[in-house]
Design a protein around this motif. Structure first.
Motif, PDB file in Angstrom:
ATOM      1  N   TYR A  97       5.865 -11.697 -17.242  1.00 42.26           N
ATOM      2  CA  TYR A  97       5.043 -12.505 -18.140  1.00 42.26           C
ATOM      3  C   TYR A  97       5.832 -12.919 -19.382  1.00 42.26           C
ATOM      4  CZ  TYR A  97       1.120 -13.716 -21.229  1.00 42.26           C
ATOM      5  OH  TYR A  97       0.260 -14.355 -22.087  1.00 42.26           O
ATOM      6  N   SER A 100       8.502 -15.540 -18.529  1.00 45.11           N
ATOM      7  CA  SER A 100       7.918 -16.864 -18.321  1.00 45.11           C
ATOM      8  C   SER A 100       7.632 -17.540 -19.655  1.00 45.11           C
ATOM      9  CB  SER A 100       6.633 -16.754 -17.497  1.00 45.11           C
ATOM     10  OG  SER A 100       6.107 -18.021 -17.201  1.00 45.11           O
ATOM     11  N   ALA A 109       2.651 -19.757 -18.653  1.00 48.62           N
ATOM     12  CA  ALA A 109       2.805 -18.364 -18.228  1.00 48.62           C
ATOM     13  C   ALA A 109       1.448 -17.714 -17.988  1.00 48.62           C
ATOM     14  CB  ALA A 109       3.584 -17.584 -19.287  1.00 48.62           C
ATOM     15  N   GLN A 113      -0.209 -16.504 -14.443  1.00 40.97           N
ATOM     16  CA  GLN A 113      -0.577 -15.101 -14.301  1.00 40.97           C
ATOM     17  C   GLN A 113      -1.984 -14.965 -13.741  1.00 40.97           C
ATOM     18  OE1 GLN A 113      -1.363 -12.435 -17.790  1.00 40.97           O
ATOM     19  NE2 GLN A 113       0.448 -11.340 -17.040  1.00 40.97           N
ATOM     20  N   SER A 165      10.627 -20.714 -15.328  1.00 41.32           N
ATOM     21  CA  SER A 165       9.406 -20.304 -16.012  1.00 41.32           C
ATOM     22  C   SER A 165       8.254 -20.204 -15.018  1.00 41.32           C
ATOM     23  CB  SER A 165       9.053 -21.292 -17.126  1.00 41.32           C
ATOM     24  OG  SER A 165       7.833 -20.942 -17.738  1.00 41.32           O
ATOM     25  N   GLY A 169       6.337 -16.863 -13.795  1.00 38.63           N
ATOM     26  CA  GLY A 169       4.884 -16.880 -13.957  1.00 38.63           C
ATOM     27  C   GLY A 169       4.149 -16.521 -12.680  1.00 38.63           C
ATOM     28  N   SER A 172       4.473 -12.982 -12.084  1.00 38.20           N
ATOM     29  CA  SER A 172       3.564 -12.274 -12.980  1.00 38.20           C
ATOM     30  C   SER A 172       2.169 -12.167 -12.361  1.00 38.20           C
ATOM     31  CB  SER A 172       3.486 -12.992 -14.325  1.00 38.20           C
ATOM     32  OG  SER A 172       2.570 -12.353 -15.187  1.00 38.20           O
TER      33      SER A 172
END
Length: 305
Positions: A97, A100, A109, A113, A165, A169, A172
């Protein structure tokens, strides 16, 4: 019996709402530290996990003086389960997280998630633990649409970020799904303080191999910087994860993950009030949809969602 069941569910809702809120606010505070102090992601993750883990285990020992803090290390099976949860759950959620956010931005992000409820529901369906219900569809739709509007304000051009990113993400979101599902059998055996405390300590020790917490120039820190750092540890890490995990005693993993969408809601609110970021009409609609999802789960969903 029904009255006690309702009280337990209400307590579970309170825990997950507080946990998600603290995590969302903590993310905003972390963003402040990244921007002002140029603190490294790995250093912040290792430091917050180490300190929060030690504090949680200490709290357990103080409140359970006659109980051992090493109870999950007595068998190889329990120890392996705790280690996997610590590395693939706790540490993975924290690091992916933050990475990201560092590479892209917090909006993307957080949005990625919160693919976690989809991953959890998909897992349930694939494993044939449950079928896709109308209730699932409504809850997930409200979550995804509300979160998307909340974080993009209706303009998907804000999702233009580097590929890595997006990569971090999505990881995550998978980590949150794993974290939520894998915690259930651990909580059936051990106290949530120990499960979360050891997970943080193990994750922090692992990260310390690469990012040593003691390698920091404190002379440049202001009083505000110190306050932000300890807020992240106490509220944004220790209480956030403890409350979130403890809620699984009273709610299903699907409910907990869906209610966790309060994280982006709190992140946006704190960003608007504290960082003076504009709050648009689409974001207001997104906020209302998320609140509708919470109300829907509270009133209509059963324990075995």
């Amino acid at each position: 019996m029904n009255q006690q069941h309702n009280k337990n569910r209400a307590f579970g809702f309170m825990l997950v709402i507080l946990g998600a809120s603290f995590w969302g606010i903590g993310g905003t505070v972390a963003q402040k530290l990244f921007q002002q102090e140029h603190i490294e992601v790995g250093w912040l993750v290792s430091s917050r996990l180490l300190v929060a883990g030690i504090l949680l285990i200490a709290i357990y020992k103080i409140t359970h003086r006659h109980q051992s803090i090493f109870v999950m290390w007595r068998t190889k099976q329990d120890a392996l389960r705790q280690i996997l949860f610590s590395l693939l759950g706790m540490l993975a959620v924290q690091y992916t997280y933050m990475m990201s956010i560092a590479i892209g931005n917090s909006a993307v992000a957080t949005l990625l998630q919160y693919l976690a409820p989809l991953f959890i529901i998909s897992y349930y369906i694939i494993k044939k633990y449950s079928k896709l219900t109308k209730q699932d569809g409504i809850a997930v739709s409200l979550t995804l649409i509300g979160t998307t509007l909340l974080l993009t304000n209706g303009s998907f051009s804000t999702l233009s970020v580097p590929f890595m990113s997006v990569f971090w993400g999505v990881l995550s979101g998978l980590a949150v799904a794993f974290y939520t599902l894998y915690a259930v059998p651990l909580l059936q055996q051990f106290h949530s303080l120990l499960v979360v405390g050891w997970a943080m300590l193990i994750g922090g020790v692992t990260m310390s191999i690469f990012y040593q917490p003691w390698h920091i120039e404190l002379s440049t820190w202001t009083l505000a910087t110190t306050a932000y750092f300890f807020f992240i540890i106490i509220f944004g890490t220790m209480l956030a994860f403890w409350f979130y995990i403890a809620s699984l005693h009273y709610l299903s993993p699907k409910e907990t993950s869906l209610l966790g969408s309060l994280e982006p809601l709190m992140a946006v609110i704190t960003s608007v009030l504290w960082l003076q970021i504009p709050f648009g009409g689409f974001q207001m609609i997104g906020t209302l949809l998320i609140l509708c999802m919470i109300l829907y789960l509270t009133v209509f969903q059963k324990k075995n969602l």
